[in-house]
Design an enzyme around this catalytic site. Structure first.
Site, PDB file in Angstrom:
ATOM      1  N   CYS A   1     -11.403  -1.091 -28.779  1.00 15.36           N
ATOM      2  CA  CYS A   1     -12.736  -0.579 -29.086  1.00 15.36           C
ATOM      3  C   CYS A   1     -13.445  -0.250 -27.779  1.00 15.36           C
ATOM      4  CB  CYS A   1     -13.513  -1.606 -29.897  1.00 15.36           C
ATOM      5  SG  CYS A   1     -12.631  -2.079 -31.389  1.00 15.36           S
ATOM      6  N   GLU A   2     -12.801   0.538 -26.965  1.00 15.46           N
ATOM      7  CA  GLU A   2     -13.334   1.004 -25.684  1.00 15.46           C
ATOM      8  C   GLU A   2     -12.866   2.435 -25.536  1.00 15.46           C
ATOM      9  OE1 GLU A   2     -15.187  -0.429 -23.351  1.00 15.46           O
ATOM     10  OE2 GLU A   2     -15.273  -2.401 -24.328  1.00 15.46           O
TER      11      GLU A   2
ATOM     12  N   GLY B   1       4.625  -3.932  -3.241  1.00 16.12           N
ATOM     13  CA  GLY B   1       5.010  -4.187  -4.620  1.00 16.12           C
ATOM     14  C   GLY B   1       5.335  -2.882  -5.327  1.00 16.12           C
ATOM     15  N   ARG B   2       4.313  -2.019  -5.404  1.00 15.09           N
ATOM     16  CA  ARG B   2       4.369  -0.786  -6.199  1.00 15.09           C
ATOM     17  C   ARG B   2       5.653   0.036  -6.086  1.00 15.09           C
ATOM     18  NH1 ARG B   2      -0.404   1.414  -7.922  1.00 15.09           N
ATOM     19  NH2 ARG B   2      -1.393   0.266  -6.240  1.00 15.09           N
TER      20      ARG B   2
ATOM     21  N   TYR C   1      -8.875   2.791 -13.477  1.00 12.72           N
ATOM     22  CA  TYR C   1      -9.051   3.654 -12.295  1.00 12.72           C
ATOM     23  C   TYR C   1      -9.076   5.138 -12.649  1.00 12.72           C
ATOM     24  CZ  TYR C   1      -6.781  -0.439 -10.003  1.00 12.72           C
ATOM     25  OH  TYR C   1      -6.410  -1.679  -9.563  1.00 12.72           O
TER      26      TYR C   1
ATOM     27  N   GLY D   1       0.777  -1.235   0.000  1.00 13.51           N
ATOM     28  CA  GLY D   1       0.000   0.000   0.000  1.00 13.51           C
ATOM     29  C   GLY D   1       0.806   1.280   0.000  1.00 13.51           C
TER      30      GLY D   1
ATOM     31  N   ARG E   1      -4.227   0.690 -15.925  1.00 11.92           N
ATOM     32  CA  ARG E   1      -4.538   1.594 -14.813  1.00 11.92           C
ATOM     33  C   ARG E   1      -5.285   2.870 -15.228  1.00 11.92           C
ATOM     34  NH1 ARG E   1      -1.540   3.825 -11.722  1.00 11.92           N
ATOM     35  NH2 ARG E   1      -2.570   3.357  -9.765  1.00 11.92           N
TER      36      ARG E   1
ATOM     37  N   GLU F   1       4.806  -6.136   2.706  1.00  8.74           N
ATOM     38  CA  GLU F   1       4.724  -6.874   1.443  1.00  8.74           C
ATOM     39  C   GLU F   1       4.328  -5.890   0.332  1.00  8.74           C
ATOM     40  OE1 GLU F   1       1.981 -10.081   2.501  1.00  8.74           O
ATOM     41  OE2 GLU F   1       0.276  -8.805   2.065  1.00  8.74           O
TER      42      GLU F   1
HETATM   43  C1  LIG Z   1      -1.678  -5.860  -3.840  1.00  5.26           C
HETATM   44  C2  LIG Z   1      -1.208  -6.379  -2.556  1.00  5.26           C
HETATM   45  C3  LIG Z   1       0.054  -6.040  -2.070  1.00  5.26           C
HETATM   46  C4  LIG Z   1       0.967  -5.088  -2.772  1.00  5.26           C
HETATM   47  O1  LIG Z   1       0.400  -3.851  -2.926  1.00  5.26           O
HETATM   48  P1  LIG Z   1       1.257  -2.633  -3.542  1.00  5.26           P
HETATM   49  O2  LIG Z   1       0.285  -1.533  -3.615  1.00  5.26           O
HETATM   50  O3  LIG Z   1       1.740  -3.097  -4.877  1.00  5.26           O
HETATM   51  O4  LIG Z   1       2.379  -2.403  -2.618  1.00  5.26           O
HETATM   52  C5  LIG Z   1       0.463  -6.615  -0.892  1.00  5.26           C
HETATM   53  N1  LIG Z   1      -0.332  -7.462  -0.208  1.00  5.26           N
HETATM   54  C6  LIG Z   1      -1.540  -7.820  -0.645  1.00  5.26           C
HETATM   55  C7  LIG Z   1      -2.344  -8.766   0.145  1.00  5.26           C
HETATM   56  C8  LIG Z   1      -2.028  -7.280  -1.823  1.00  5.26           C
HETATM   57  O5  LIG Z   1      -3.245  -7.619  -2.257  1.00  5.26           O
END
Ligand SMILES: *Cc1c(COP(=O)(O)O)cnc(C)c1O
Length: 423
Positions: free
Chosen positions: A343-344, A276-277, A316, A232, A312, A274
């Site tokens: 076609c959107e 990612g982004r 969104y 997040g 994205r 955890e």
């Molecule tokens: C999507 C997700 C993440 C990673 O979220 P980011 O916004 O990419 O950091 C981590 N844990 C869970 C359970 C997720 O669904």
């Protein structure tokens, strides 16, 4: 002047596209490594044993995952193929967190075989897992959903409307039940925000989890050995936005830890994220070429990528910065919709965006596309997804996933059976 950079010059791109035609994703190894070190240093220096499990869904490419693993990251997976990607990247056992939901039995079995840490999304999954594995694993984690006790944010929504996790009464019951069924070691997890840029949000989430860990210990006798803050952490998609200051967050989290966990006798407890982004997002670009210009009620630039490559903006309404290679310093004298070929009508990388005048053949770069980019791609309109290139630290560029070809799209169809098919 563009505040956002792109690592290649027009000259570089002309050479590169002779070998790898647009569209493609480009990732910057140096940027990925430097960010990973900054993040890991900020938290490891305050929290001994700190871990970050890279959320594989953000950029499920084993070449990238291996780089992150070399920087000390594990993997956060939520499906069997993601677990396999972790294994292929050299990650197994407690380097892998399995944070899934609505999980089929076979995936729990697989996660358990590789000794991944299983994070349960619901109280009923205790029994489901127990039956699937013929006994609970020694180590088990639960995902907490604070419901109305916590504000969400726009991208993930309100916790009480989110499908994830256990309620507060359930989570207390869950630890007691898992302990009764033989689990010996425990973790606590939550994920309540997405793409959040307010650093205090993470401090408040940490405090909430610390207080919950204390309550779990008091009410059930279970002492968790780790607390996983989820993902997040946002990135500044818009020029002018500010990235999260990891030292600030880690400092404040440490103060909350010392104030809440230590007096309750809950030290040491391992802290994890955890995310990612932030690990790949800013270090990946979708490189496209302008192939059409169209003048109707608005001015349009048609590029050779589409929403099938990067969902994205269409999904969104998310902002992604757009720049034109070689025109970084040109005045933004035009207002364009930069669009793909689906076609959107939501297939627009930018809407009413002020940009330099774009000519056919210009390279149009979509920034901050390294997370939830190629990974969210799809095949609607039978669009074939872009490949992925990696700019190594030594300046060489290698292909880490080829572009899809028509045979990939047809791989699930058996045309041999078609001649006899009666319409
Ligand atoms: C999507 C997700 C993440 C990673 O979220 P980011 O916004 O990419 O950091 C981590 N844990 C869970 C359970 C997720 O669904």
């Amino acid at each position: 002047m563009s505040e956002k950079s792109f690592p290649l010059t027009l000259q570089d791109l002309r050479g590169l596209t002779a070998q790898y035609p647009t569209p493609f994703y480009l990732y910057d190894e140096k940027g990925i490594r430097e960010h990973a070190r900054r993040f890991m240093n900020a938290f490891s220096s305050r929290f001994p044993g700190f871990r970050e499990y890279f959320a594989v869904k953000a950029c499920p490419n084993p070449f990238i995952m291996k780089i992150l693993a070399a920087e000390g990251l594990g993997a956060d997976c939520s499906s069997m193929p993601e677990l396999i990607l972790a294994q292929k990247s050299g990650l197994t056992g407690d380097q892998v967190m399995f944070t899934s939901n609505e999980t089929p039995e076979s995936e729990y079995v697989y996660a358990n075989l590789m000794n991944a840490i299983i994070n349960l999304d619901d109280i009923t999954h205790i029994d489901y897992l127990d039956k699937a594995l013929g006994g609970l694993p020694e180590l088990i984690c639960f995902r907490y959903n604070p419901g109305p006790l916590r504000d969400g944010n726009a991208l993930i929504g309100k916790p009480e409307e989110a499908k994830y996790g256990l309620t507060r009464p359930q989570i207390l019951e869950a630890y007691a039940e898992a302990a009764k069924r033989g689990a010996k070691r425990f973790g606590l997890h939550t994920m309540v925000a997405s793409n959040e840029l307010n650093p205090d949000y993470f401090v408040e989430t940490a405090r909430m989890l610390f207080e919950l860990a204390v309550e779990i210990k008091e009410k059930t006798g279970v002492a968790v050995e780790f607390i996983n803050m989820g993902g997040g952490i946002g990135i500044p998609y818009r020029p002018g936005q500010k990235a999260i200051d990891y030292d600030y967050v880690a400092d404040k989290m440490k103060a909350a830890y010392d104030a809440v966990m230590k007096p309750a006798g809950l030290d040491p407890v391992r802290i994890c994220f955890e995310c990612g982004r932030p690990f790949t997002g800013p270090y990946g670009w979708l490189v496209t070429k302008a192939i059409h210009e169209k003048h109707i009620y608005r001015e349009y630039i048609g590029v050779d990528a589409s929403m099938a490559d990067l969902m994205r903006p269409g999904m969104y309404g998310a902002y992604h910065h757009v720049s034109v290679v070689g025109k970084e310093d040109a005045p933004a004298s035009k207002t364009y919709d930069v669009v793909g070929s689906l076609c959107e009508n939501c297939d627009k990388f930018a809407v009413q965006r002020e940009l330099p005048e774009i000519e056919k053949g210009d390279f149009v770069v979509i920034h901050d596309a390294g997370a939830h980019g190629r990974a969210m791609g799809f095949n609607y309109n039978a669009k074939l997804r872009a490949g992925e290139l990696l700019l190594r630290e030594d300046g060489k560029i290698i292909e880490i996933r080829r572009k899809e070809i028509i045979d990939d799209y047809f791989a699930t169809l058996d045309f041999k059976k078609l001649p006899g098919f009666k319409a």
